[in-house]
Design a protein around this motif. Structure first.
Motif, short mmCIF file in Angstrom:
data_model
loop_
_atom_site.label_atom_id
_atom_site.label_comp_id
_atom_site.label_asym_id
_atom_site.label_seq_id
_atom_site.Cartn_x
_atom_site.Cartn_y
_atom_site.Cartn_z
N VAL A 1 -11.77 18.29 -33.01
CA VAL A 1 -11.90 19.16 -34.04
C VAL A 1 -10.41 19.19 -34.88
O VAL A 1 -10.12 20.31 -35.35
CB VAL A 1 -12.38 20.57 -33.73
CG1 VAL A 1 -13.67 20.52 -33.33
CG2 VAL A 1 -11.36 21.13 -32.43
N GLY A 2 -9.83 18.22 -34.51
CA GLY A 2 -8.38 18.06 -35.43
C GLY A 2 -7.09 18.33 -34.72
O GLY A 2 -6.07 18.50 -35.42
N VAL A 3 -7.11 18.93 -33.48
CA VAL A 3 -5.93 19.30 -32.66
C VAL A 3 -5.46 18.08 -31.67
O VAL A 3 -6.11 17.62 -30.80
CB VAL A 3 -6.02 20.66 -32.03
CG1 VAL A 3 -4.65 20.97 -31.22
CG2 VAL A 3 -6.57 21.62 -32.92
N THR A 4 -4.35 17.62 -32.39
CA THR A 4 -3.65 16.54 -31.30
C THR A 4 -2.99 17.15 -30.49
O THR A 4 -2.07 17.91 -30.83
CB THR A 4 -3.22 15.37 -32.28
OG1 THR A 4 -3.79 15.32 -33.68
CG2 THR A 4 -3.23 14.01 -31.85
N SER A 5 -2.90 16.32 -29.16
CA SER A 5 -1.87 16.91 -28.33
C SER A 5 -1.68 15.74 -27.12
O SER A 5 -2.15 14.67 -27.12
CB SER A 5 -2.46 18.21 -27.34
OG SER A 5 -3.94 17.74 -26.90
N SER A 6 -0.79 16.27 -26.12
CA SER A 6 -0.41 15.01 -25.12
C SER A 6 -0.93 15.61 -23.62
O SER A 6 -0.09 16.34 -23.08
CB SER A 6 1.04 14.92 -24.92
OG SER A 6 1.73 14.79 -26.36
N PRO A 7 -2.20 15.39 -23.30
CA PRO A 7 -2.66 16.02 -22.32
C PRO A 7 -1.83 15.72 -21.14
O PRO A 7 -1.64 16.57 -20.24
CB PRO A 7 -4.10 15.51 -22.32
CG PRO A 7 -4.17 14.78 -23.26
CD PRO A 7 -3.01 14.66 -24.08
#
Ligand SMILES: Nc1ncnc2c1ncn2[C@@H]1O[C@H](COP(=O)(O)OP(=O)(O)OP(=O)(O)O)[C@@H](O)[C@H]1O
Ligand SMILES: [Mg+2]
Length: 276
Positions: free
Chosen positions: A243-249
């Motif tokens: 849904v458009g939220v990029t992150s660095s898990p």
């Protein structure tokens, strides 16, 4: 309650049982909560999941402080998915040898114990977390098969699972922050969900609520805790990516883990009461 009284009670509320699955454990657990004066009626079934059914009930406001409650009743043992869950019990020592062996061999008795452990774990985890102000339902009462907890939603509809919410970019970012904060709040209380996903987060009026904590693990005891935290974070991040939220898990999980470990190393007397 005597058998006769219970059966009269059940007849009196024939309408209620019609709205339950055809299953004795549900009727018995419901009888218990009716008898305790906590609920007055079952409105409808919300969902039948792999492990349990959840029903919307009308609550007795004077005893519960609520108008509606969720009644989660675990399926009878023969309908539960008893996959190998020893990984979740790692580090938990069961004193009685008979129980240990039964759990290992998955005998009928072993499954009974496992079933009861799930309900107990969910109940205790919900209590600890809701007392600490974490975004989880507040549990009100439990039997060995069922938990009565605050309901997320209104009379018309329950809250949506995160997976079916279509947020704007801004709402998605806000929900992402909420879920990450929730993971952190759980961790501060020594809880890792262990089965976190977009199915086990509900969204109601813009607020995220974490549910379904029967598999929760304590990172102080469980040697797989770090890997489970990583998996929870990965699953949530994968969902938000869509849904458009990029992150660095990987970074998020290692920051959380290190933060938890570090806090754990600070002596009790030097800890400031955590503001959560
Ligand atoms: N307190 C609640 N308020 C509103 N709805 C709820 C509540 N608890 C559970 N639900 C609904 O019931 C569904 C099943 O609940 P839960 O995940 O706890 O059970 P489960 O049987 O373990 O489910 P599954 O195996 O499908 O994950 C949830 O996804 C949610 O839609
Ligand atoms: Mg679930």
């Amino acid at each position: 309650m005597t058998g006769a009284a219970a059966s009269t009670n059940r007849k009196d509320r024939a309408l209620d049982t019609d709205r339950l699955n055809d299953d004795e454990a549900e009727a018995t657990a419901l009888d218990h909560f009716l008898g305790e004066g906590l609920v007055t009626d079952v409105v409808r079934i919300i969902k039948t999941g792999k492990e349990a059914s959840v029903h919307l009930c009308r609550a007795n406001r004077s005893t519960t402080g609520e108008d509606l409650l969720a009644f989660k009743v675990y399926h009878p043992l023969d309908r539960r998915d008893f996959r190998d869950e020893s990984i979740y019990r790692d580090g938990e020592w069961i004193k009685e040898r008979r129980v240990r062996v039964a759990l290992k061999k998955k005998t009928r008795f072993g499954r009974e114990v496992q079933g009861a452990l799930w309900v107990m774990r969910e109940w205790e985890t919900l209590r600890t977390l809701s007392d600490a102000g974490a975004p989880v339902p507040r549990p009100l009462a439990a039997t060995e098969d069922a938990i009565l907890m605050t309901y997320v939603g209104d009379l018309e509809a329950p809250a949506s699972q995160l997976r079916s919410v279509r947020p704007s970019r801004e709402e998605a970012r806000d929900l992402f922050e909420q879920v990450m904060r929730a993971i952190e709040l759980l961790l501060i209380r020594n809880v890792i969900h262990g089965d976190l996903s977009a199915y086990n987060v509900l969204v109601w009026e813009g607020r995220a609520v974490v549910i379904d904590l029967h598999q929760a693990v304590d990172p102080r005891k469980n040697r797989h805790a770090e890997a489970m935290l990583q998996r929870d974070v990965d699953r949530v991040c994968e969902h938000f990516e869509r849904v458009g939220v990029t992150s660095s898990p990987s970074r998020i999980a290692s920051d959380l883990w290190n933060g938890w470990r570090f806090a754990d190393l600070v002596p009790e007397e030097l800890r400031v009461e955590l503001e959560i």
